[in-house]
Scaffold this active site. Structure first.
Site, short mmCIF file in Angstrom:
data_model
loop_
_atom_site.label_atom_id
_atom_site.label_comp_id
_atom_site.label_asym_id
_atom_site.label_seq_id
_atom_site.Cartn_x
_atom_site.Cartn_y
_atom_site.Cartn_z
N LYS A 15 60.64 -17.36 40.27
CA LYS A 15 60.49 -16.96 41.68
C LYS A 15 59.86 -18.15 42.41
O LYS A 15 58.90 -18.74 41.94
CB LYS A 15 59.58 -15.73 41.80
CG LYS A 15 59.35 -15.31 43.26
CD LYS A 15 58.62 -13.98 43.37
CE LYS A 15 57.17 -14.08 43.00
NZ LYS A 15 56.40 -12.84 43.30
N ARG A 62 57.44 -5.00 43.19
CA ARG A 62 56.80 -5.10 41.85
C ARG A 62 55.28 -5.13 41.99
O ARG A 62 54.57 -4.66 41.11
CB ARG A 62 57.37 -6.26 41.04
CG ARG A 62 57.11 -7.69 41.50
CD ARG A 62 55.71 -8.15 41.28
NE ARG A 62 55.57 -9.57 41.15
CZ ARG A 62 54.45 -10.23 41.40
NH1 ARG A 62 53.37 -9.60 41.84
NH2 ARG A 62 54.38 -11.52 41.23
N1 LIG Z 1 48.31 -9.87 43.08
C1 LIG Z 1 49.59 -9.92 43.36
O1 LIG Z 1 50.46 -9.73 42.51
C2 LIG Z 1 50.03 -10.18 44.77
C3 LIG Z 1 51.38 -10.08 45.11
C4 LIG Z 1 51.77 -10.25 46.42
C5 LIG Z 1 50.81 -10.56 47.37
N2 LIG Z 1 49.51 -10.69 47.01
C6 LIG Z 1 48.47 -11.00 48.00
O2 LIG Z 1 48.26 -9.84 48.78
C7 LIG Z 1 47.74 -10.22 50.07
C8 LIG Z 1 48.42 -9.43 51.17
O3 LIG Z 1 49.80 -9.72 51.20
P1 LIG Z 1 50.78 -9.11 52.34
O4 LIG Z 1 52.15 -9.54 52.00
O5 LIG Z 1 50.51 -7.66 52.50
O6 LIG Z 1 50.27 -9.90 53.61
P2 LIG Z 1 50.40 -9.50 55.17
O7 LIG Z 1 50.13 -10.74 55.92
O8 LIG Z 1 51.65 -8.74 55.38
O9 LIG Z 1 49.17 -8.47 55.38
C9 LIG Z 1 47.84 -8.87 55.23
C10 LIG Z 1 47.00 -8.08 56.22
O10 LIG Z 1 45.61 -8.36 55.97
C11 LIG Z 1 44.96 -8.29 57.23
N3 LIG Z 1 43.64 -8.92 57.14
C12 LIG Z 1 43.34 -10.23 57.10
N4 LIG Z 1 42.00 -10.41 57.00
C13 LIG Z 1 41.45 -9.15 56.99
C14 LIG Z 1 40.12 -8.68 56.91
N5 LIG Z 1 39.08 -9.51 56.83
N6 LIG Z 1 39.92 -7.33 56.93
C15 LIG Z 1 40.96 -6.48 57.02
N7 LIG Z 1 42.25 -6.87 57.09
C16 LIG Z 1 42.49 -8.21 57.08
C17 LIG Z 1 45.92 -9.02 58.17
O11 LIG Z 1 45.66 -8.72 59.52
C18 LIG Z 1 47.27 -8.45 57.68
O12 LIG Z 1 47.64 -7.31 58.41
C19 LIG Z 1 47.94 -11.73 50.16
O13 LIG Z 1 46.70 -12.37 49.91
C20 LIG Z 1 48.87 -12.06 49.01
O14 LIG Z 1 48.70 -13.34 48.51
C21 LIG Z 1 49.10 -10.50 45.73
#
Ligand SMILES: NC(=O)c1ccc[n+]([C@@H]2O[C@H](COP(=O)([O-])OP(=O)(O)OC[C@H]3O[C@@H](n4cnc5c(N)ncnc54)[C@H](O)[C@@H]3O)[C@@H](O)[C@H]2O)c1
Length: 344
Positions: free
Chosen positions: A80, A124
């Site tokens: 990926k 996933r």
């Molecule tokens: N662990 C994993 O397998 C995995 C997989 C995918 C994504 N992620 C992580 O998950 C996170 C979210 O991804 P997403 O695609 O939903 O992103 P996204 O940008 O769609 O949503 C993130 C949200 O967090 C909000 N936000 C930012 N700072 C904040 C705070 N201090 N308090 C409350 N809300 C806050 C933003 O306004 C936004 O709406 C990212 O950090 C990404 O790297 C992890």
């Protein structure tokens, strides 16, 4: 035959091949964690292409390369390649993440498919929490508190709804108020749950049976004192939980501890780096629990903290099912790689 083709699947094709079927994703992931536990996989650490230090990932973003091989009867390799720009939703009204997945056969190692990985990646990530909730959440959980009204928390709720039949209410907090309002409207309707926006992280967490954080926050959004007895917390984003949250847990369960430490971005990895968490503090990897080598939830009082970094194996097993569905249904666009290789 000398000609080599690649099947290309755009996002609509992926959806038409079952990309949004959370029950299937959860069952794929259960299988992949069993293979992970049997060590029937190959998983080089993620490569993060970024334009600054680790913390620049939450400001400028990154592009990750995630290769892997899934063994057993799945027997497929792939990668990926996923871009992440945290500013996309706010600045452009576009998704933070955008991904391509390439699958390669395990014999000749030729590329056989290229597909949109954006949906697969989000599904996933939800599915991993679904598998964890199956073993670690209280079966009678009714209230979820989530922080982050983005893409990941949509699929997190799809998975929780699949696994926790009594789940009825979701409290959602996002730093951007309008995002929690829109999220609540859309997800209430899509999942037939009562999703309500709340005005603080504390309000989302207190009194919740299940917690998920999936934000682009630059500092912790969850405090230990807000978490109640019997809670299950799935930590998805980076440094979202203060150290005391992890210290409070009766059990710390992870997807892959080596990969979490290598990536270095999440709370547990930071604690390890600072000598505040040892290998022996990790109760189990989820694969050990699925295969019965370690207990899951043992009573209604435990606070169980689950931390997944997300593995290429998760993406590849789901992408492989989508690919096989596409072949069966005749979906996708065939692209010629070469008609005849010019050298061999
Ligand atoms: N662990 C994993 O397998 C995995 C997989 C995918 C994504 N992620 C992580 O998950 C996170 C979210 O991804 P997403 O695609 O939903 O992103 P996204 O940008 O769609 O949503 C993130 C949200 O967090 C909000 N936000 C930012 N700072 C904040 C705070 N201090 N308090 C409350 N809300 C806050 C933003 O306004 C936004 O709406 C990212 O950090 C990404 O790297 C992890």
């Amino acid at each position: 035959m000398q000609r080599q083709d690649i099947l290309y699947l755009n996002q609509k094709d992926v959806i038409n091949c079952g990309g949004l079927n959370m029950a299937h994703v959860i069952s794929d992931l259960e299988k992949v964690f069993e293979l992970h536990n049997k060590k029937d996989y190959v998983l080089p650490p993620k490569v993060a292409l970024r334009w600054g230090d680790m913390h620049s990932e939450e400001t400028i973003g990154r592009i990750n390369a995630m290769p892997g091989y899934v063994g057993g009867e799945v027997d497929i390799a792939g990668i990926k390649w996923i871009g992440s720009a945290p500013q996309n939703p706010h600045k452009y009204g576009l998704p933070r993440a955008s991904a391509l997945i390439i699958l390669n056969d395990s014999e000749k190692h030729f590329p056989i498919a290229v597909m949109d990985g954006t949906i697969i990646s989000a599904m996933r990530t939800g599915g991993v929490t679904g598998v964890a909730a199956k073993y670690l959440a209280r079966k009678d959980s009714t209230v979820a508190g989530i922080i982050g009204a983005g893409t990941q928390n949509r699929t997190q709720l799809m998975a929780l709804k699949e696994i926790l039949p009594k789940l009825s209410t979701v409290k959602v907090y996002d730093i951007m108020k309008e995002r929690s309002i829109t999220f609540s409207k859309e997800v209430s309707q899509a999942l037939q749950l009562e999703v309500v926006p709340v005005s603080s992280g504390q309000k989302a967490i207190e009194g919740s049976d299940v917690i998920v954080t999936a934000t682009t926050a630059k500092e912790p959004v969850v405090k230990a004192e807000w978490i109640g007895e019997g809670c299950f917390y799935s930590h998805i984003g980076g440094y979202e939980a203060e150290f005391a949250v992890v210290e409070k847990a009766d059990k710390i369960v992870v997807d892959d501890w080596y990969q979490i430490k290598h990536r270095g971005t999440q709370t547990t990895a930071m604690m390890f780096e600072e000598g505040k968490l040892n290998d022996s503090d990790i109760f189990a990897e989820i694969g050990e629990i699925i295969t019965g080598k370690a207990h899951g939830r043992e009573n209604n009082k435990e606070f169980i903290y689950f931390n997944a970094i997300g593995l290429a194996l998760d993406d590849i097993i789901v992408a492989n099912r989508i690919y096989n569905n596409a072949l069966e249904k005749g979906i996708g666009t065939t692209l010629e790689l070469w008609e005849k290789p010019i050298w061999s």
